[in-house]
Design an enzyme around this catalytic site. Structure first.
Site, PDB file in Angstrom:
ATOM      1  N   HIS A 136       0.877  -1.198   0.095  1.00 13.25           N
ATOM      2  CA  HIS A 136      -0.131  -0.045   0.077  1.00 13.25           C
ATOM      3  C   HIS A 136       1.002   1.204   0.083  1.00 13.25           C
ATOM      4  CE1 HIS A 136       0.087   1.094   4.349  1.00 13.25           C
ATOM      5  NE2 HIS A 136       0.191  -0.388   4.453  1.00 13.25           N
ATOM      6  N   ASP A 193      -0.314   4.432   0.795  1.00 13.68           N
ATOM      7  CA  ASP A 193      -0.850   5.519   1.871  1.00 13.68           C
ATOM      8  C   ASP A 193      -0.084   5.082   3.119  1.00 13.68           C
ATOM      9  OD1 ASP A 193      -2.352   2.973   2.222  1.00 13.68           O
ATOM     10  OD2 ASP A 193      -4.166   4.138   3.144  1.00 13.68           O
ATOM     11  N   ASP A 222       6.717   0.854   7.190  1.00 15.43           N
ATOM     12  CA  ASP A 222       5.679   0.090   6.762  1.00 15.43           C
ATOM     13  C   ASP A 222       5.953  -0.120   5.399  1.00 15.43           C
ATOM     14  OD1 ASP A 222       2.911  -0.684   6.324  1.00 15.43           O
ATOM     15  OD2 ASP A 222       1.991   1.134   7.032  1.00 15.43           O
ATOM     16  N   GLU A 270      -5.355   1.743   1.495  1.00 17.50           N
ATOM     17  CA  GLU A 270      -5.202   0.574   2.333  1.00 17.50           C
ATOM     18  C   GLU A 270      -5.541   1.074   3.884  1.00 17.50           C
ATOM     19  OE1 GLU A 270      -3.490  -2.038   5.376  1.00 17.50           O
ATOM     20  OE2 GLU A 270      -2.962  -0.195   5.030  1.00 17.50           O
ATOM     21  N   GLU A 271      -5.314   1.978   4.369  1.00 18.09           N
ATOM     22  CA  GLU A 271      -5.359   2.437   5.892  1.00 18.09           C
ATOM     23  C   GLU A 271      -6.882   2.400   6.160  1.00 18.09           C
ATOM     24  OE1 GLU A 271      -3.230   1.993   8.047  1.00 18.09           O
ATOM     25  OE2 GLU A 271      -1.415   2.182   6.952  1.00 18.09           O
TER      26      GLU A 271
END
Length: 155
Positions: free
Chosen positions: A83, A85, A113, A146-147
């Site tokens: 992802h 974001d 991340d 995604e978040e």
């Protein structure tokens, strides 16, 4: 430059590009909200490697999808999805988009991340593709949102 150094440079570039998911809030500034800036950067990097890459989605919430086909028509396909974001920057005590390395650790929003995974993948492709390509087909996805609701996988 070593592959490790290339991955770190890519990660520094990605952290410096704000890609904050506004999470449905209206108080996240437009200057940091959305994934399109990062999707544009990734698309450009991948195309420079002769990878077929496109952006999907609309406005400031775009994803990037890329494909590398190998010479073997019967080869399997591997999907690497990451992802693009990050969560908002509330209460951060460091500059969230300044990818500083301190005592061997890179700091900044998204550094621990999947921006790190994408950086490693792009560095690996830079090394492997010029030397003859891949043994399997590869699909790369840098997914928006995604978040919160994973809408980037639907675009």
């Amino acid at each position: 430059m070593s592959e490790f150094s290339r991955a770190i440079q890519h990660l520094r570039d990605y952290v410096a590009i704000p890609s904050v998911n506004p999470m449905g809030r209206d108080d996240v500034p437009d200057t940091i909200a959305g994934e399109t800036r990062l999707a544009l950067h990734l698309e450009s990097e991948l195309r420079a490697l002769a990878v077929d890459a496109v952006r999907v989605g609309e406005g400031d919430r775009q994803s990037v999808v890329a494909e590398v086909r190998c010479a073997d028509p019967g080869a399997d396909t591997v999907l690497v999805a990451s992802h693009s974001d990050t969560v908002p920057i509330d209460h951060m005590e460091i500059d969230p988009f300044s990818p500083d390395v301190v005592e061997g650790r890179l700091f900044g929003r998204g550094s621990c991340d999947t921006k790190g995974g994408m950086a490693a993948l792009v560095a690996a492709l830079e090394r492997v593709l010029p030397s003859g390509g891949l043994a399997r087909n590869l699909v790369v996805v840098g997914e928006a949102d995604e978040e919160l609701s994973s809408r980037g996988v639907f675009d």
